[in-house]
Design an enzyme around this catalytic site. Structure first.
Site, PDB file in Angstrom:
ATOM      1  N   THR A  68       0.828  -1.204   0.000  1.00  0.00           N
ATOM      2  CA  THR A  68       0.000   0.000   0.000  1.00  0.00           C
ATOM      3  C   THR A  68       0.862   1.254   0.000  1.00  0.00           C
ATOM      4  OG1 THR A  68      -0.129   0.225   2.413  1.00  0.00           O
ATOM      5  CG2 THR A  68      -1.736  -1.229   1.353  1.00  0.00           C
ATOM      6  N   SER A  69       0.252   2.360  -0.388  1.00  0.00           N
ATOM      7  CA  SER A  69       0.941   3.651  -0.389  1.00  0.00           C
ATOM      8  C   SER A  69      -0.057   4.756  -0.069  1.00  0.00           C
ATOM      9  CB  SER A  69       1.583   3.924  -1.753  1.00  0.00           C
ATOM     10  OG  SER A  69       2.126   5.232  -1.798  1.00  0.00           O
ATOM     11  N   PRO A  70       0.384   5.784   0.671  1.00  0.00           N
ATOM     12  CA  PRO A  70      -0.465   6.955   0.895  1.00  0.00           C
ATOM     13  C   PRO A  70      -0.374   7.958  -0.252  1.00  0.00           C
ATOM     14  CG  PRO A  70       1.588   7.255   2.068  1.00  0.00           C
ATOM     15  CD  PRO A  70       1.670   5.905   1.389  1.00  0.00           C
TER      16      PRO A  70
END
Length: 711
Positions: free
Chosen positions: A323-325
């Site tokens: 995941t990544s913000p």
């Protein structure tokens, strides 16, 4: 004569280590994540369709049902040295702390049975990059010293998780690899975490009261994306079709409600998003986006006057691996404005250095602070909406409190593969694409994700690899198709570089099952693990006295916890060898080993299990706190200078930073880097009140438990 041989060998080994430290200090390790903060932030506003900032939910009436559990919450400061210590996460030796933006905390949540209070569990959420073997060991040893009231807490029922923030002080981890860029192991950094965690447990223990636990879920659609979709697409199409997104959008909340007055003591949430909103050029300490979410939620609830003043909100990680913000995607910062190559995240002539993920406010040149606040705010808004909805719609937990913990040596575990064959795990090793980093924090030189592993990609790293240890043919075969860059699990000079002995731990609270994961499980790896636990638990309960066909197991995954075993990818993702697969330490069957072991130990969580029975403890991991190297030079003196804004003399956010002790004269300066308990001196970086800005606060120290959110 024998002693002289030993001395000679030690001298040679030490010289080799110093050469290695020098090479890595010059050329760097790959960035392990993505981390940046900013000095200015636009005023936070409510996104369309979401709840506005405002008072807490009206308190529901005191429930008349019998309370189900013994519950307690606590919070304490774990902020370590904010200057002159390398930040933990990006593995960049040049990212050295220069000041404090936000204090770091340990948040403790205790649940026990009312009728059998010795059956109890402690779940810690630390504003750190991960859990750690040495930190957990220090906490367990500290609990023994607190006296007989705390003898109930031990190896089986204490989980130490990290929010995966990449903007906290480093130099506290047990194994050598993460110590290299932080120049070793720093006792001050380590003790700040251990002592603060112990204090949070003590506060939670002292708050224990009869209460209720309720759980509910919501969807947050605008706070995470998948940063390795090419690897995700390698998973079976039929399996992918079962899910609407390539990352989990679900936030699960556990609500702690006091049975005496009906007030809410705290909430614990799980949601997957990397703590890499703050970028690799940030040097101010903070809790990244989950630190922001916790700060906003706690300030909101506490200011309402409806709940307890010491209300605690824990924002735990979940299956965070891919995941990544940076939700706008990865683009080439080479002037082209094009998206990065889909397969290997490169730009132009096949280079990865200019490929960067973009957060929602990436145009703000503030080391990622604006985007960090926004991603944290979105988690807070989703959590607040869920908190309000739980007044009328949630699932009450009921049933036993159980837990188990064991150690397993993952260097050679034989399990049955889903296809029926027997397979084994391997001693830990990292692949070439580990050095490529991610779109949250790209690595240097010519390494690429989805790399073929050519030894000519980087002569310096090939030299370092062969100098340290060239992998054997059997090791290469075990890890195939991973081309091994660092054979870290078989290097014991001067002590182990990464863990081979791994924590296996699960909690049960009624129908809620918590997988305590020592590594960063990818989206699909986490889904498979949770579904395996849920289906196995359902089948197991049908054969036990506790079977109730109205109760469906609720499974969450929290981590990275207890140690740090890098990543846990699916076998299909592993074969692609992007960063997450290359960082899956124990070979292609790592995930299947975790699933096999945890499902086999589920009988220890049954209600008719005595509760005092546990699996064999397994081999103890080595603890390196007393033998680790430390090349961080002690601060010989503190120098006072007038601050730039005309306030009293204050901290200069640079190496050998001067430090002002509140209420003291200059000659009373302490030679320590800072008072890590926050009662003396520290830098003045914090959230400015009134403007929704992250910046330079007052000239005074930021006191323990003080936050200014600016909302």
């Amino acid at each position: 004569m024998a002693r002289s041989h030993i001395a000679t060998a030690l001298a040679i080994a030490s010289l080799g280590l110093l050469v290695t430290f020098h090479l890595i200090s010059q050329f760097g390790l790959p960035d392990l994540g993505f981390f940046h903060f900013t000095n200015s932030l636009k005023e936070a506003t409510t996104a369309p369709g979401q709840i506005p900032f405002g008072p807490a939910a009206p308190r529901p009436p005191v429930l008349k049902d019998e309370p189900a559990y013994l519950i307690g919450v606590g919070k304490a400061d774990i902020t370590g040295p904010v200057v002159e210590i390398n930040l933990m996460g990006y593995a960049d030796p040049n990212q050295v702390g220069s000041g404090l933006r936000q204090r770091l905390y340990s948040r403790a949540f205790i649940v026990g049975e009312l009728e059998n209070p010795e059956k109890r569990s402690v779940y810690l959420v630390l504003d750190t990059q991960s859990g750690d073997t040495a930190v957990r060991h220090g906490i367990l040893e500290g609990l023994k010293e607190l006296g007989p009231d705390y003898s109930i807490y031990g190896r089986s029922n204490v989980a130490v998780t990290g929010t995966h923030s990449h903007s906290g002080p480093g130099a506290w981890l047990n194994y050598l690899l993460p110590q290299i860029t932080s120049k070793g192991f720093d006792q001050q950094s380590y003790r700040a975490i251990v002592d603060g965690a112990l204090l949070s447990i003590k506060r939670a223990h002292n708050s224990l009261a009869p209460g209720y636990l309720n759980v509910a879920e919501t969807q947050i659609h605008d706070a995470n994306i998948n940063r390795s979709p090419f690897a995700y697409l390698a998973n079976p199409e039929k399996e992918r079709a079962e899910y609407p997104y390539d990352v989990d959008k679900t936030m699960t909340m556990l609500k702690f409600q006091n049975a005496v007055d009906g007030k809410t003591m705290g909430v614990l949430t799980w949601f997957p998003v990397h703590g890499t909103s703050m970028l690799g050029n940030n040097t101010l300490i903070s809790g990244d986006n989950k630190g922001v979410a916790a700060m906003l939620f706690e300030k909101d609830i506490r200011s309402s006057g409806e709940e307890y003043e010491d209300f605690v909100a824990g924002f735990s990680q979940a299956n965070v691996g891919d995941t990544s913000p940076n939700i706008l995607g990865a683009y080439c910062e080479d002037g082209s404005g094009e998206k990065c190559n889909f397969e290997d995240s490169t730009c132009g002539a096949g280079k990865n250095k200019m490929c960067h993920g973009r957060g929602p406010m990436f145009r703000q040149k503030d080391q990622g602070a604006s985007s960090c606040f926004e991603i944290g705010r979105r988690q807070y808004v989703g959590a607040k909406a869920l908190y309000l909805a739980m007044i009328t719609n949630s699932i009450p937990l009921k049933g036993p409190v159980r837990s188990f913990h064991t150690y397993r040596d993952f260097s050679s575990i034989t399990i049955q593969h889903p296809n029926g064959s027997l397979v084994t795990t391997c001693p830990a090793a990292l692949g070439y694409s580990f050095a490529a980093g991610t779109t949250d924090g790209p690595g240097a030189f010519d390494f690429k994700q989805n790399n073929t592993g050519s030894p000519n990609a980087n002569p310096v790293w090939s030299l370092v690899r062969n100098f340290l240890r060239e992998p054997s043919e059997s090791q290469k075969a075990c890890h195939a198709p991973k081309p091994i860059l660092l054979d870290v699990g078989e290097i014991e000079r001067p002590y182990l570089w990464t863990p081979n002995v791994v924590d296996i731990q699960l909690f049960r609270i009624g129908q809620l099952l918590i997988i305590v994961s020592p590594g960063e499980a990818t989206t699909m790896a986490g889904r498979r693990w949770k579904e395996s636990i849920a289906s196995s638990a359902s089948a197991l309960s049908r054969n036990s006295e506790e079977y109730d066909n109205t109760e469906t197991p609720i499974v969450v995954l929290g981590g990275p916890a207890n140690s740090y075993t890098h990543y846990i990818a699916t076998e299909e993702e592993y074969n692609i060898q992007r960063y997450e697969g290359a960082s899956t330490l124990y070979g292609p069957h790592t995930l299947n080993a975790y699933i096999n072991i945890t499902t086999s130990l589920l009988p220890f969580l049954l209600a008719d299990s005595p509760g005092n029975e546990h699996p064999p403890p397994g081999p103890d991991p080595p603890i390196h706190t007393n033998i680790s190297y430390n090349f961080n030079l002690a601060v010989r003196y503190d120098q006072i200078r007038p601050s730039a804004d005309g306030c009293a003399p204050g901290l200069s956010p640079r190496r050998n930073s001067p430090r002002h002790v509140r209420g003291s004269e200059p000659e009373e300066q302490s030679p320590s880097r800072r008072d890590v308990r926050g009662r003396g001196a520290s830098s003045a970086w914090r959230v400015e009140p009134g403007e929704g800005r992250w910046g330079l606060g007052s000239c005074d120290a930021v006191e323990e438990d003080e936050y200014d959110s600016g909302d």
